[in-house]
Write an enzyme that holds these catalytic residues in place. Structure first.
Site, PDB file in Angstrom:
ATOM      1  N   SER A   1     -17.750  11.901   9.112  1.00  0.00           N
ATOM      2  CA  SER A   1     -18.970  11.171   8.781  1.00  0.00           C
ATOM      3  C   SER A   1     -19.431  11.576   7.385  1.00  0.00           C
ATOM      4  CB  SER A   1     -20.073  11.485   9.805  1.00  0.00           C
ATOM      5  OG  SER A   1     -21.342  11.216   9.229  1.00  0.00           O
TER       6      SER A   1
ATOM      7  N   SER B   1     -30.354   0.688  15.678  1.00  0.00           N
ATOM      8  CA  SER B   1     -29.041   0.526  16.316  1.00  0.00           C
ATOM      9  C   SER B   1     -27.877   1.002  15.477  1.00  0.00           C
ATOM     10  CB  SER B   1     -28.809  -0.936  16.700  1.00  0.00           C
ATOM     11  OG  SER B   1     -29.611  -1.231  17.761  1.00  0.00           O
TER      12      SER B   1
ATOM     13  N   ASP C   1     -27.995  -4.747  21.470  1.00  0.00           N
ATOM     14  CA  ASP C   1     -27.671  -4.160  20.167  1.00  0.00           C
ATOM     15  C   ASP C   1     -26.225  -4.454  19.771  1.00  0.00           C
ATOM     16  OD1 ASP C   1     -30.202  -3.214  20.485  1.00  0.00           O
ATOM     17  OD2 ASP C   1     -29.597  -1.175  20.985  1.00  0.00           O
TER      18      ASP C   1
HETATM   19  C1  GLA Z   1     -32.741  -0.135  22.956  1.00  0.00           C
HETATM   20  C2  GLA Z   1     -31.559  -0.554  23.833  1.00  0.00           C
HETATM   21  C3  GLA Z   1     -31.499  -2.070  23.981  1.00  0.00           C
HETATM   22  C4  GLA Z   1     -32.854  -2.622  24.430  1.00  0.00           C
HETATM   23  C5  GLA Z   1     -33.970  -2.081  23.547  1.00  0.00           C
HETATM   24  C6  GLA Z   1     -35.363  -2.500  24.014  1.00  0.00           C
HETATM   25  O1  GLA Z   1     -32.527  -0.585  21.652  1.00  0.00           O
HETATM   26  O2  GLA Z   1     -30.351  -0.094  23.275  1.00  0.00           O
HETATM   27  O3  GLA Z   1     -30.481  -2.427  24.872  1.00  0.00           O
HETATM   28  O4  GLA Z   1     -33.095  -2.343  25.785  1.00  0.00           O
HETATM   29  O5  GLA Z   1     -33.945  -0.667  23.478  1.00  0.00           O
HETATM   30  O6  GLA Z   1     -35.543  -3.871  23.842  1.00  0.00           O
END
Ligand code: GLA
Length: 347
Positions: free
Chosen positions: A59, A114, A160
């Protein structure tokens, strides 16, 4: 540094995938609901080469090289995501004997944007090329989620990974998480999606996320439905005892807001869409109780500075706020917020 300096060979494949913000449809994806995320123009890039019996990764952000044999359990570091996607591919019957990865990421970690889904999807795309795997983008998203849930051990929904795999910059991904049917809808003309990150540490995020999931499951069970997606009438939730009534109220109303948001997008109505974002945030704060006072203050400040709408994005308990801002107001918006929150990072 580069792949060659770390591994002594040249990479054989490369791929990237973006982070995301969610515009509407928060905490609905684990109850088969609707979501409306949009990818960021910040990416995680992965270079990869074949390996035998092990997964290795460097990384650039963490300046760390990690390596473990296939079959090793998750250890709570970034290599878990890569071992996880290789594990998920092998579980699905694909012949993937191992790999080496060099990772560069522009997606901030721990901000609810994410970064983990971006890494999973980028790595799966690189493995698809490396081992010539016949995988669709949807299958990549499903495998990424499986890696995260079953190998890494985070019980996330599918939003995500689908946003990272199927989203298009400048468009919102309208996704039905029950069927995985999806459509990319253009954002209204003349608006910018702006991410506001106070660098808030996510407090007890994982435990609280799992607790909300359980509460939602319990609410669905008491209402006698497979998932809260099947509750169309908001009045039904009033029969539940607290806090399940509030949790279900959020999810049922949030699904409706996504559908209304889709209509607003089809009409190019940024103002109506922004109002739905504000309603979403208030419900996340009051009904779902996943906001923090700092996030509420930031949302109000964004609205005062001229945003059409603003809300926390992702699971909550910290992380970033997403705002929809008229293009012409962008400089004023940024300057106003930076004057009030000097530590704010604007993406
Ligand atoms: C996180 C999770 C998603 C979703 C969101 C809330 O990002 O990874 O799958 O549940 O929270 O909307």
């Amino acid at each position: 540094m580069g792949f060659r300096e770390v591994f002594g060979t040249l990479p054989e494949a490369s791929a990237q995938a973006p982070g995301r913000v969610n515009l509407l449809g928060e905490h609905t994806d684990y109850q088969e609901g609707y979501v409306l995320p949009t990818p960021l123009s910040y990416f995680t890039q992965v270079e990869a080469a074949k390996a035998e019996g092990r997964v290795e990764a460097y990384s650039e952000e963490l300046k760390e090289l990690r390596a473990r044999p296939l079959g090793s359990p998750a250890q709570g570091d970034f290599l878990d995501y890569l071992l996880g996607v290789v594990w998920a591919l092998r579980e699905a019957g694909y012949k993937v004997p191992g790999a080496r990865f060099y990772i560069r990421s522009q997606v901030p970690m721990g901000a609810g944007l994410s970064s983990s889904a971006a890494l999973e999807v980028a790595a799966l795309r690189a493995l698809r090329t490396l081992y010539r795997l016949p995988l669709s983008d949807k299958e990549i998203a499903v495998l990424g989620q499986r890696a995260e849930v079953e190998y890494v051990g985070v019980r996330c929904g599918i939003m995500d990974q689908m946003a990272a795999s199927l989203g298009e910059v400048g468009k919102a991904l309208f996704l039905d998480t029950r069927t995985l049917d999806h459509e990319n809808l253009p954002l209204p003309p003349g608006v910018r999606v702006v991410v506001l990150d106070l660098g808030l540490e996510r407090r007890l995020a994982e435990a609280s996320y799992n607790q909300r999931r359980q509460e939602a499951e319990e609410a669905a069970r008491r209402l006698g439905v497979r998932s809260l997606r099947d509750v169309a009438d908001l009045c039904l939730v009033e029969s539940l005892s607290p806090p399940l009534d509030k949790r279900a109220r959020h999810i049922v109303a949030e699904n409706l807001r996504v559908l209304q948001g889709v209509e607003a997008l089809r009409k190019g109505n940024a103002k109506a869409f922004g109002e739905l974002m504000v309603q979403s945030h208030r419900s996340l704060a009051q009904n779902y109780e996943v906001s923090l006072p700092e996030l509420d203050t930031l949302v109000e400040a964004a609205l005062e500075a001229g945003a059409y709408g603003a809300k926390l994005t992702g699971a909550g308990f910290g992380g970033a706020v997403v705002a929809l801002v008229p293009e012409g107001l962008r400089d004023h918006f940024q300057n106003t917020l930076l004057a009030r929150f000097p530590q704010l990072r604007i993406l």
